[in-house]
Scaffold this motif. Structure first.
Motif, mmCIF file in Angstrom:
data_model
loop_
_atom_site.group_PDB
_atom_site.id
_atom_site.type_symbol
_atom_site.label_atom_id
_atom_site.label_comp_id
_atom_site.label_asym_id
_atom_site.label_seq_id
_atom_site.Cartn_x
_atom_site.Cartn_y
_atom_site.Cartn_z
ATOM 1 N N LEU A 139 51.892 5.737 15.161
ATOM 2 C CA LEU A 139 50.719 6.489 14.724
ATOM 3 C C LEU A 139 49.556 6.027 15.584
ATOM 4 O O LEU A 139 49.155 4.857 15.517
ATOM 5 C CB LEU A 139 50.434 6.226 13.245
ATOM 6 C CG LEU A 139 49.079 6.733 12.710
ATOM 7 C CD1 LEU A 139 48.973 8.240 12.834
ATOM 8 C CD2 LEU A 139 48.880 6.288 11.259
ATOM 9 N N ALA A 140 49.026 6.909 16.431
ATOM 10 C CA ALA A 140 47.951 6.544 17.345
ATOM 11 C C ALA A 140 46.730 7.396 17.057
ATOM 12 O O ALA A 140 46.837 8.602 16.819
ATOM 13 C CB ALA A 140 48.390 6.729 18.795
ATOM 14 N N MET A 141 45.562 6.759 17.094
ATOM 15 C CA MET A 141 44.312 7.452 16.774
ATOM 16 C C MET A 141 43.335 7.345 17.936
ATOM 17 O O MET A 141 43.149 6.278 18.510
ATOM 18 C CB MET A 141 43.696 6.840 15.512
ATOM 19 C CG MET A 141 44.496 7.134 14.262
ATOM 20 S SD MET A 141 44.046 6.033 12.881
ATOM 21 C CE MET A 141 44.840 4.515 13.393
ATOM 22 N N SER A 142 42.727 8.479 18.274
ATOM 23 C CA SER A 142 41.706 8.524 19.318
ATOM 24 C C SER A 142 40.760 9.664 18.984
ATOM 25 O O SER A 142 41.193 10.817 18.919
ATOM 26 C CB SER A 142 42.346 8.745 20.693
ATOM 27 O OG SER A 142 41.359 9.024 21.672
ATOM 28 N N THR A 143 39.496 9.360 18.752
ATOM 29 C CA THR A 143 38.564 10.433 18.396
ATOM 30 C C THR A 143 38.425 11.429 19.533
ATOM 31 O O THR A 143 38.279 12.622 19.304
ATOM 32 C CB THR A 143 37.181 9.864 18.038
ATOM 33 O OG1 THR A 143 36.680 9.090 19.129
ATOM 34 C CG2 THR A 143 37.263 8.985 16.801
ATOM 35 N N SER A 144 38.498 10.955 20.783
ATOM 36 C CA SER A 144 38.382 11.850 21.932
ATOM 37 C C SER A 144 39.704 12.501 22.284
ATOM 38 O O SER A 144 39.745 13.603 22.849
ATOM 39 C CB SER A 144 37.876 11.072 23.157
ATOM 40 O OG SER A 144 38.843 10.139 23.601
ATOM 41 N N GLY A 145 40.793 11.801 22.002
ATOM 42 C CA GLY A 145 42.108 12.288 22.400
ATOM 43 C C GLY A 145 42.405 12.024 23.858
ATOM 44 O O GLY A 145 43.433 12.477 24.370
ATOM 45 N N THR A 146 41.526 11.278 24.535
ATOM 46 C CA THR A 146 41.703 11.035 25.964
ATOM 47 C C THR A 146 41.773 9.558 26.323
ATOM 48 O O THR A 146 41.823 9.229 27.512
ATOM 49 C CB THR A 146 40.546 11.682 26.765
ATOM 50 O OG1 THR A 146 39.298 11.127 26.330
ATOM 51 C CG2 THR A 146 40.523 13.193 26.559
ATOM 52 N N SER A 147 41.769 8.664 25.357
ATOM 53 C CA SER A 147 41.822 7.231 25.651
ATOM 54 C C SER A 147 43.092 6.929 26.444
ATOM 55 O O SER A 147 44.203 7.114 25.929
ATOM 56 C CB SER A 147 41.824 6.426 24.349
ATOM 57 O OG SER A 147 40.675 6.706 23.576
ATOM 58 N N PRO A 148 42.974 6.450 27.678
ATOM 59 C CA PRO A 148 44.162 6.266 28.532
ATOM 60 C C PRO A 148 45.231 5.374 27.917
ATOM 61 O O PRO A 148 46.430 5.660 28.040
ATOM 62 C CB PRO A 148 43.590 5.643 29.810
ATOM 63 C CG PRO A 148 42.178 6.124 29.856
ATOM 64 C CD PRO A 148 41.729 6.145 28.425
#
Length: 217
Positions: A139-148
Motif C-alpha cells: 500500500l503506497a501513498m503519494s499526494t502527487s502520485g509522482t514521488s519517484p
C-alpha cells in the motif's frame, strides 16, 4: 544548554498579532469544513466507493491468507504509513490477534543508509525486495502520485507478484495502468488528500477488526 534566543525581527511570524492568528484559524477551519462537505459528496461516488471496497477486500483476503502488508509514503504519508501499520499490528476498534504489517519508512537508519548508498529513489524498492513476497500487499501513498521512490516501489512490488494499491491525489491518475488498484482522491489539496487516505485506511482496519470479532463470537 540554554535555548537559543529568538530574534523577533527574523521569526517567521514576525509582525503578526493575536488577531491575525484568530482570523487565520477561523478562515482555515471554514475552508477545511467546506472542502470536506464537497469531498463527502465526491467520495460517495459509486465508482470510487466500489474501487475502495474492492481494494480493501483484496487486502483483507491477503491478510486472511497469512500474507504481509507493506506500507510506504514520504513525509506526511510516511506518518500515515506508520499509523496504518500500527493499526494492523495493534488494533483499531476491537481486540484481535496482531497482523503482519511493515511501514517501509519506519527505520531512519535504513532510509538514510539506502539513500546514501543507492540513492533516495531506492529507499522503498530495497524494502520491498527485503520484505515482500509474492501474494503480499504494498500500500503506497503519494499526494502527487509522482514521488519517484513510491512509483519505483510500486513497480518493484508488481514485478515480484505483490498486490499493489496506490492512494494518490488528482495528479496521480496516470498510475492507473501501473498498479492493481488506484484510489484517487478528487482533490489537489495535500491536507485533504492525506486525510482521505487515512479515512480509507481506517475503513479497512475497522473492517478487519469487525471480521475478527464476529469470527470469534
Amino acid at each position: 544548554m540554554a535555548s537559543p534566543e529568538v530574534n523577533p525581527d527574523t521569526h517567521p511570524l514576525h509582525g503578526t498579532t493575536p488577531g491575525d492568528a484568530t482570523a487565520a484559524v477561523h478562515r482555515q477551519l471554514a475552508d477545511g469544513i467546506n472542502d470536506w462537505a464537497e469531498l463527502a459528496r465526491a467520495l460517495a461516488d459509486p465508482e470510487l466507493a466500489d474501487a475502495v471496497r474492492t481494494a480493501g477486500e483484496e487486502l483483507i483476503a491477503a491478510l486472511v491468507a497469512g500474507r504481509t502488508l507493506l506500507v510506504a509514503g514520504n513525509g506526511g504519508s510516511a506518518a500515515i504509513a506508520s499509523h496504518v501499520a500500527a493499526e494492523f499490528i495493534g488494533k483499531c476498534i476491537h481486540d484481535r490477534d496482531p497482523l503482519p504489517a511493515i511501514n517501509l519508512a519506519e527505520s531512519l537508519s535504513s532510509i538514510t543508509a539506502v539513500g546514501n548508498d543507492y540513492g533516495y529513489d531506492k529507499v522503498f524498492t530495497r524494502g520491498v525486495a527485503a520484505h515482500g513476497q509474492e501474494g503480499d500487499v504494498l500500500l503506497a501513498m503519494s499526494t502527487s502520485g509522482t514521488s519517484p521512490n513510491v512509483v519505483a516501489a510500486l513497480a518493484e512490488a508488481r514485478r515480484r507478484g505483490l498486490l499493489t494499491i496506490a492512494m494518490v491525489g488528482e495528479g496521480g491518475a496516470h498510475l492507473a495502468e501501473s498498479v492493481d488498484h488506484l484510489l484517487v482522491v478528487p482533490s489537489r489539496s495535500t491536507p485533504r488528500i492525506q486525510e482521505v487516505h487515512m479515512l480509507w485506511a481506517h475503513v479497512w482496519c475497522e473492517a478487519v477488526d469487525v471480521l475478527s470479532r464476529d469470527a470469534s463470537v
